[in-house]
Design a protein around this motif. Structure first.
Motif, PDB file in Angstrom:
ATOM      1  N   SER A 131       0.848  -1.099   0.213  1.00  0.00           N
ATOM      2  CA  SER A 131       0.162  -0.058  -0.050  1.00  0.00           C
ATOM      3  C   SER A 131       0.860   1.198   0.065  1.00  0.00           C
ATOM      4  CB  SER A 131      -0.954   0.185   1.155  1.00  0.00           C
ATOM      5  OG  SER A 131      -0.118  -0.103   2.292  1.00  0.00           O
ATOM      6  N   GLY A 132       2.151   1.067  -0.005  1.00  0.00           N
ATOM      7  CA  GLY A 132       3.156   2.346  -0.135  1.00  0.00           C
ATOM      8  C   GLY A 132       3.220   2.886   1.182  1.00  0.00           C
ATOM      9  N   ILE A 133       2.566   2.384   2.273  1.00  0.00           N
ATOM     10  CA  ILE A 133       2.864   3.256   3.577  1.00  0.00           C
ATOM     11  C   ILE A 133       4.406   2.915   4.160  1.00  0.00           C
ATOM     12  CG2 ILE A 133       2.316   2.851   6.230  1.00  0.00           C
ATOM     13  CD1 ILE A 133      -0.679   1.748   4.966  1.00  0.00           C
ATOM     14  N   ILE A 134       5.037   1.974   3.868  1.00  0.00           N
ATOM     15  CA  ILE A 134       6.481   1.841   4.187  1.00  0.00           C
ATOM     16  C   ILE A 134       7.004   2.104   2.750  1.00  0.00           C
ATOM     17  CG2 ILE A 134       8.410   0.461   4.464  1.00  0.00           C
ATOM     18  CD1 ILE A 134       6.711  -1.327   6.447  1.00  0.00           C
ATOM     19  N   PRO A 135       7.927   3.326   2.694  1.00  0.00           N
ATOM     20  CA  PRO A 135       8.267   3.991   1.213  1.00  0.00           C
ATOM     21  C   PRO A 135       9.675   3.173   0.774  1.00  0.00           C
ATOM     22  CG  PRO A 135       8.820   5.392   3.004  1.00  0.00           C
ATOM     23  CD  PRO A 135       7.950   4.340   3.541  1.00  0.00           C
ATOM     24  N   GLY A 224       1.733  11.244   7.141  1.00  0.00           N
ATOM     25  CA  GLY A 224       0.678  11.488   7.780  1.00  0.00           C
ATOM     26  C   GLY A 224       0.181  10.156   8.689  1.00  0.00           C
ATOM     27  N   PHE A 225       1.052   9.027   8.324  1.00  0.00           N
ATOM     28  CA  PHE A 225       0.557   7.678   8.910  1.00  0.00           C
ATOM     29  C   PHE A 225       0.779   7.731  10.449  1.00  0.00           C
ATOM     30  CE2 PHE A 225      -0.446   6.533   4.893  1.00  0.00           C
ATOM     31  CZ  PHE A 225      -1.641   5.488   4.990  1.00  0.00           C
ATOM     32  N   VAL A 230      -1.812   2.972  10.613  1.00  0.00           N
ATOM     33  CA  VAL A 230      -1.276   1.613  10.295  1.00  0.00           C
ATOM     34  C   VAL A 230      -1.943   0.275  10.666  1.00  0.00           C
ATOM     35  CG1 VAL A 230       0.961   0.218  10.845  1.00  0.00           C
ATOM     36  CG2 VAL A 230       1.094   2.726  10.243  1.00  0.00           C
ATOM     37  N   HIS A 231      -2.541   0.515  11.901  1.00  0.00           N
ATOM     38  CA  HIS A 231      -3.485  -0.489  12.397  1.00  0.00           C
ATOM     39  C   HIS A 231      -4.653  -1.013  11.524  1.00  0.00           C
ATOM     40  CE1 HIS A 231      -6.481  -2.388  14.886  1.00  0.00           C
ATOM     41  NE2 HIS A 231      -5.728  -3.273  15.454  1.00  0.00           N
ATOM     42  N   PHE A 274       1.869  -2.141  18.439  1.00  0.00           N
ATOM     43  CA  PHE A 274       2.058  -1.368  19.840  1.00  0.00           C
ATOM     44  C   PHE A 274       2.727  -0.205  19.634  1.00  0.00           C
ATOM     45  CE2 PHE A 274       2.364  -6.128  21.092  1.00  0.00           C
ATOM     46  CZ  PHE A 274       1.116  -5.869  21.796  1.00  0.00           C
ATOM     47  N   GLY A 275       2.520   0.695  20.462  1.00  0.00           N
ATOM     48  CA  GLY A 275       2.767   1.979  20.800  1.00  0.00           C
ATOM     49  C   GLY A 275       1.779   2.783  21.483  1.00  0.00           C
ATOM     50  N   SER A 276       1.721   4.236  21.229  1.00  0.00           N
ATOM     51  CA  SER A 276       0.689   5.061  22.009  1.00  0.00           C
ATOM     52  C   SER A 276       0.408   6.288  20.817  1.00  0.00           C
ATOM     53  CB  SER A 276       1.396   5.755  23.134  1.00  0.00           C
ATOM     54  OG  SER A 276       2.734   5.498  23.463  1.00  0.00           O
ATOM     55  N   THR A 277      -0.879   6.610  21.352  1.00  0.00           N
ATOM     56  CA  THR A 277      -1.547   7.678  20.322  1.00  0.00           C
ATOM     57  C   THR A 277      -0.643   8.790  20.558  1.00  0.00           C
ATOM     58  OG1 THR A 277      -3.729   6.479  20.903  1.00  0.00           O
ATOM     59  CG2 THR A 277      -3.709   8.743  20.132  1.00  0.00           C
ATOM     60  N   GLY A 278      -0.388   9.126  19.359  1.00  0.00           N
ATOM     61  CA  GLY A 278       0.146  10.578  19.101  1.00  0.00           C
ATOM     62  C   GLY A 278       1.974  10.305  19.308  1.00  0.00           C
TER      63      GLY A 278
END
Ligand SMILES: NC(=O)C1=CN([C@@H]2O[C@H](COP(=O)(O)OP(=O)(O)OC[C@H]3O[C@@H](n4cnc5c(N)ncnc54)[C@H](OP(=O)(O)O)[C@@H]3O)[C@@H](O)[C@H]2O)C=CC1
Ligand SMILES: CC(=O)N[C@@H](CCC(=O)OP(=O)(O)O)C(=O)O
Length: 309
Positions: A131-135, A224-225, A230-231, A274-278
């Motif tokens: 989908s091009g998200i990882i360039p 902007g991702f 991503v999820h 995994f990670g946090s919002t923002g």
């Protein structure tokens, strides 16, 4: 009834396939006695008598088995070794990696069963590359821990028998330290990567299970991702099937530890973001059984897809 011969049926992967097929009434298992497992004439005869041969052998022995089928144009093959995984003449046996892949497996004569680590890594990376998200040019890293059955009969003995001269005493060790592990080409090709990933595998003192991690810097992805988007892309990619589960963001809030053995004995795979919002980073995580979706479970799944033709 389809005749199935597992060449290497007395090894780690072969035995687990045999166990999965033992109770099935829709396939007939052709079997070689354990003492004859290296008897080339018997193997050749059984290979040529099967409808589907499942090779659970080291790479060289797999190539030898394919040679034994050279005069035969009907036996179909699933190879669990590394020998043919980037060979364009072989279908790559990861049905969920692409919407068209199950049909390719169904119609193929030769199917290369994916490696255990690549199943996790490709499962996480490929949808985001497609989908091009990882360039292009993104420096992907893959860090993983496997249960020790991933090393086959020899490593099982080294981990379980402390009296051996070559016994392994460590509870968790890194290997593949030259960064040239045999799975890197497969991760690169089927992960649709234009740069080979840095891959660091390890083994833990538990028999079956696996964690594969792919951390990402969000600011280096397509503009902007976020963790949420991503999820969402992974959820969209894996909709409509029940082998690969993308765990929900809400459910992830209550998780503080990931157990490498969570899916031991199962043939499915779980993916997490995994990670946090923002936050600036995400850690993509796959959990599977190295002998389930990572090997024997996937081989049986591929056999079923091939038999559905
Ligand atoms: N274990 C895992 O988690 C995974 C394994 N795989 C792949 O599956 C394949 C099998 O691995 P695994 O089951 O772990 O290995 P094992 O060593 O446990 O089993 C291999 C089997 O093949 C037999 N064998 C070896 N050489 C020959 C030969 N020349 N002719 C006939 N039989 C032979 C061995 O017999 P003997 O006892 O005499 O050596 C043994 O029974 C490998 O290619 C591996 O890379 C793929 C994904 C995951
Ligand atoms: C723990 C361990 O040793 N794992 C093996 C990989 C599993 C395996 O042999 O299977 P493949 O056919 O997928 O390579 C290794 O690193 O070589």
């Amino acid at each position: 009834m389809a005749k199935i011969f597992i060449d290497g049926e007395h090894g780690t992967t072969g035995l687990q396939i045999r166990t999965r097929l033992a109770a099935r009434r829709d396939v007939e298992l052709l079997s070689i006695p354990e003492a004859e497992r290296r008897n080339a004439a018997m193997r050749e005869d059984l290979l040529n008598s099967a409808d589907i041969a499942i090779l659970c052998l080291p790479d060289d022995a797999s190539r030898e088995a394919i040679g034994m089928l050279s005069g035969n144009n009907h036996v179909r093959v699933i190879d669990t070794s590394t020998a043919y995984r980037v060979d364009p003449a072989w279908a790559y046996g990861f049905a969920e990696m692409d919407k068209a892949q199950a049909a390719k497996i169904r119609d193929a004569r030769f199917v290369a069963n994916p490696g255990c680590y690549p199943t996790g890594a490709i499962g996480l990376i490929r949808p985001l590359r497609a989908s091009g998200i990882i360039p292009d040019g993104y420096p992907v890293t893959v860090n993983a821990v496997s249960g020790y059955t991933g090393g086959g009969k020899q490593m099982i003995a080294q981990m379980e028998d402390a009296s051996r001269e070559d016994a392994i005493t460590a509870n968790h060790f890194l290997y593949g330290l030259n960064l040239k592990h045999k799975h890197v080409p497969e991760m690169t090709v089927h992960g649709m990567l234009d740069r080979a990933p840095v891959f660091s595998p390890s083994v833990g003192r538990f028999p079956q299970g696996m964690i594969v991690q792919v951390p990402l810097f969000l600011e280096d992805l397509k503009n902007g991702f976020t963790r949420e988007s991503v999820h969402k892309a992974l959820v969209a990619h894996y909709s409509g099937q029940d082998v690969v589960e993308v765990v929900g963001l809400e459910e992830m809030k209550s998780i503080s530890r990931i157990d490498a053995e969570e899916l031991a004995g199962q043939d499915t795979m779980k993916l997490f973001v995994f990670g946090s919002t923002g936050g600036d980073h995400v850690n993509l995580v796959a959990v599977l059984d190295n002998l389930g979706k990572g090997a024997s479970g996937a081989a049986v799944q591929n056999m079923d897809i091939m038999l559905s033709a």
